[in-house]
Design a protein around this motif. Structure first.
Motif, PDB file in Angstrom:
ATOM      1  N   ILE A  80       7.561   4.015 -11.943  1.00  0.00           N
ATOM      2  CA  ILE A  80       7.991   2.699 -12.423  1.00  0.00           C
ATOM      3  C   ILE A  80       8.695   1.931 -11.300  1.00  0.00           C
ATOM      4  CG2 ILE A  80       9.583   1.527 -13.990  1.00  0.00           C
ATOM      5  CD1 ILE A  80       8.942   3.758 -16.041  1.00  0.00           C
ATOM      6  N   ARG A  81       9.558   2.624 -10.585  1.00  0.00           N
ATOM      7  CA  ARG A  81      10.282   1.981  -9.489  1.00  0.00           C
ATOM      8  C   ARG A  81       9.322   1.436  -8.433  1.00  0.00           C
ATOM      9  NH1 ARG A  81      13.762   6.172  -6.693  1.00  0.00           N
ATOM     10  NH2 ARG A  81      11.836   6.526  -5.493  1.00  0.00           N
ATOM     11  N   GLU A  82       8.289   2.201  -8.112  1.00  0.00           N
ATOM     12  CA  GLU A  82       7.347   1.769  -7.087  1.00  0.00           C
ATOM     13  C   GLU A  82       6.504   0.584  -7.559  1.00  0.00           C
ATOM     14  OE1 GLU A  82       7.434   2.793  -4.052  1.00  0.00           O
ATOM     15  OE2 GLU A  82       8.989   4.265  -4.515  1.00  0.00           O
ATOM     16  N   ALA A  84       3.582   5.575  -5.805  1.00  0.00           N
ATOM     17  CA  ALA A  84       3.436   5.519  -7.259  1.00  0.00           C
ATOM     18  C   ALA A  84       2.377   6.497  -7.741  1.00  0.00           C
ATOM     19  CB  ALA A  84       3.068   4.097  -7.687  1.00  0.00           C
ATOM     20  N   GLN A  85       1.266   6.544  -7.013  1.00  0.00           N
ATOM     21  CA  GLN A  85       0.194   7.465  -7.394  1.00  0.00           C
ATOM     22  C   GLN A  85       0.650   8.915  -7.297  1.00  0.00           C
ATOM     23  OE1 GLN A  85      -3.396   7.482  -4.905  1.00  0.00           O
ATOM     24  NE2 GLN A  85      -4.597   7.185  -6.773  1.00  0.00           N
ATOM     25  N   ASN A 137      -0.446  -0.887 -14.852  1.00  0.00           N
ATOM     26  CA  ASN A 137       0.006   0.496 -14.693  1.00  0.00           C
ATOM     27  C   ASN A 137       1.337   0.733 -15.388  1.00  0.00           C
ATOM     28  OD1 ASN A 137      -1.699   2.331 -12.814  1.00  0.00           O
ATOM     29  ND2 ASN A 137      -1.855   0.302 -11.899  1.00  0.00           N
ATOM     30  N   LEU A 138       2.240  -0.235 -15.288  1.00  0.00           N
ATOM     31  CA  LEU A 138       3.514  -0.128 -16.003  1.00  0.00           C
ATOM     32  C   LEU A 138       3.261  -0.097 -17.515  1.00  0.00           C
ATOM     33  CD1 LEU A 138       5.635  -2.604 -13.853  1.00  0.00           C
ATOM     34  CD2 LEU A 138       6.091  -0.158 -14.138  1.00  0.00           C
ATOM     35  N   GLY A 139       2.278  -0.857 -17.946  1.00  0.00           N
ATOM     36  CA  GLY A 139       1.941  -0.846 -19.369  1.00  0.00           C
ATOM     37  C   GLY A 139       1.447   0.511 -19.832  1.00  0.00           C
ATOM     38  N   GLU A 146       0.823  -1.206   0.000  1.00  0.00           N
ATOM     39  CA  GLU A 146       0.000   0.000   0.000  1.00  0.00           C
ATOM     40  C   GLU A 146       0.860   1.260   0.000  1.00  0.00           C
ATOM     41  OE1 GLU A 146      -2.538  -0.491   3.348  1.00  0.00           O
ATOM     42  OE2 GLU A 146      -3.954  -1.798   2.282  1.00  0.00           O
ATOM     43  N   GLN A 147       1.965   1.252   0.697  1.00  0.00           N
ATOM     44  CA  GLN A 147       2.871   2.401   0.714  1.00  0.00           C
ATOM     45  C   GLN A 147       3.480   2.629  -0.667  1.00  0.00           C
ATOM     46  OE1 GLN A 147       3.673   4.812   3.024  1.00  0.00           O
ATOM     47  NE2 GLN A 147       1.842   3.942   4.026  1.00  0.00           N
ATOM     48  N   HIS A 148       3.896   1.540  -1.308  1.00  0.00           N
ATOM     49  CA  HIS A 148       4.456   1.677  -2.666  1.00  0.00           C
ATOM     50  C   HIS A 148       3.387   2.218  -3.636  1.00  0.00           C
ATOM     51  CE1 HIS A 148       8.426   0.047  -2.025  1.00  0.00           C
ATOM     52  NE2 HIS A 148       7.934  -1.052  -1.444  1.00  0.00           N
TER      53      HIS A 148
END
Length: 398
Positions: free
Chosen positions: A51-53, A38-39, A70-72, A32-34
């Motif tokens: 991307i890292r998250e 990311a958001q 999301n990466l896509g 959830e933190q990541h």
């Protein structure tokens, strides 16, 4: 707002979902933190951090389909369609019913030049994607594919769906105009090849000449159409219209009157012909006779805006403005952008001594007239006009 942020916004509820049951996901607080980071990174347009998250989420939960999705979207936005395709395929392998991911995969494959792979993905996702913005993008890509395969009928089906979900979007309206125009051109070409001297071909030529204000030429073509097929639907009405467009003197009125009467003989509930007979009576300075015809038209078609305006105009002329209000208010309700309806409503209010109401309607009329003016000539050129619309005479105060 960029597409990648759109995906996160739409998929936030899916982010914590994996192919495995929720109780099996370990380190949920850390995930959830990541996700939160990311958001935030996406909002700040910091792609590398986002991307890292998302990669961190996948290390903790390799079955997280939404992280792949999301990466896509990030890769898609950056035009790295090969990477986008890889991520969307990974997401769909985990959750085959992620329709947004399937839509983006189809769009990615199309941009990679893989039409055969893209089309079924786009067609399937178009039926199931719920978000209007993404559905529009998928639909536009489908229309491109159908154009390339010369399948305009399929393109029209997509246009109809897009017009329902985004009826005022300029790109959708333009695509609809282009698609229907191209379909019409294709049909005309086919007709010219298989039946160049048919009644329908003369009818089309007449319509084209009328759109160029060549009314004598249009009349000649309509008459040729009737010589070829006296029962051709709609031609008597169309001929009556171009006769009046060419001249509104009494000989032309009588000639047009005969054509509208023939149209009514073929279809006694033809509201357009009743309305045009009312217009002829109005030209003869016979408002009572005109009102009777307009009223007949409204019996057959209660939502006939121009007939309501014309009936209101006739009633006001006959000294019955209170009765005119009902027709004119209905016209405004049916078509709030109709400037003539507001103008006639102002006249009726003024006859009743309701000056504030009259001024309000006149202000609306002027606002609409000014907003319509830049495109009026183009609109009149390209629109289909089944009947002569109500207008404001050149000698009437504006």
């Amino acid at each position: 707002m960029r597409e990648k942020f759109f995906w996160v916004t739409c998929s936030s509820l899916l982010l914590m979902t994996s192919a495995r049951p929720a109780p099996q996901i370990k380190n949920r607080p850390e995930i959830e933190q990541h996700y939160k980071k990311a958001q935030e990174a996406l909002r700040a347009e910091q792609d590398a951090i986002a991307i890292r998250e998302f990669r961190a989420i996948l290390r903790l939960d390799p079955g997280n389909a939404s992280a792949h999705a999301n990466l896509g979207v990030i890769a898609f936005t950056e035009k790295d369609y090969a990477q986008a395709s890889q991520e969307f395929r990974a997401a769909l392998k985990l959750q085959p019913l992620l329709w947004n991911a399937r839509a983006f995969l189809g769009m990615s494959e199309l941009r990679l030049g893989h039409r055969a792979q893209a089309q079924p993905l786009l067609e399937e996702s178009f039926k199931n994607v719920q978000d209007g913005s993404l559905k529009t993008k998928v639909g536009m890509d489908l229309i491109t594919l159908y154009y390339q395969s010369k399948d305009l009928n399929q393109a029209v089906d997509v246009v109809r769906v897009l017009a329902r979900i985004r009826p005022e979007a300029p790109d959708v309206l333009y695509t609809a105009y282009r698609t229907y125009s191209d379909l019409a051109a294709r049909s005309l070409s086919a007709l010219a090849q298989v039946a160049p001297d048919s009644a329908e071909m003369h009818q089309i030529l007449a319509q084209a000449l009328a759109s160029q204000d060549n009314f004598p030429g249009a009349m000649a073509q309509y008459r040729k159409a009737l010589e070829t097929d006296p029962q051709l639907p709609g031609v008597h009405f169309d001929l009556g219209q171009v006769i009046l467009a060419n001249s509104q003197e009494e000989p032309a009125r009588k000639e047009a009157e005969k054509e509208f009467a023939l149209a009514l003989a073929a279809d006694p509930t033809n509201a357009d012909s009743e309305y045009m007979l009312g217009e002829i009576e109005w030209l003869r300075s016979n408002p009572q006779g005109a009102l009777e015809r307009y009223s007949h038209a409204l019996l057959f078609r209660p939502d006939f805006v121009d007939a309501h305006i014309a009936a209101g105009k006739a009633l006001t002329s006959l000294g019955r403005p209170a009765e005119a209000l009902a027709h004119l208010r209905e016209a405004v309700r049916l078509d709030p952008q109709n400037e003539v309806a507001h103008y006639r409503l102002a006249q009726a209010h003024r006859r009743l001594g309701r000056e504030p109401d009259a001024e309000r309607e006149e202000a609306t009329f002027r606002k609409l007239r000014d907003s319509h003016e830049p495109v009026r000539a183009l609109f009149e050129q390209v629109q289909e006009r089944p009947v002569m619309h109500q207008t404001i005479g050149p000698n009437e105060p504006q």
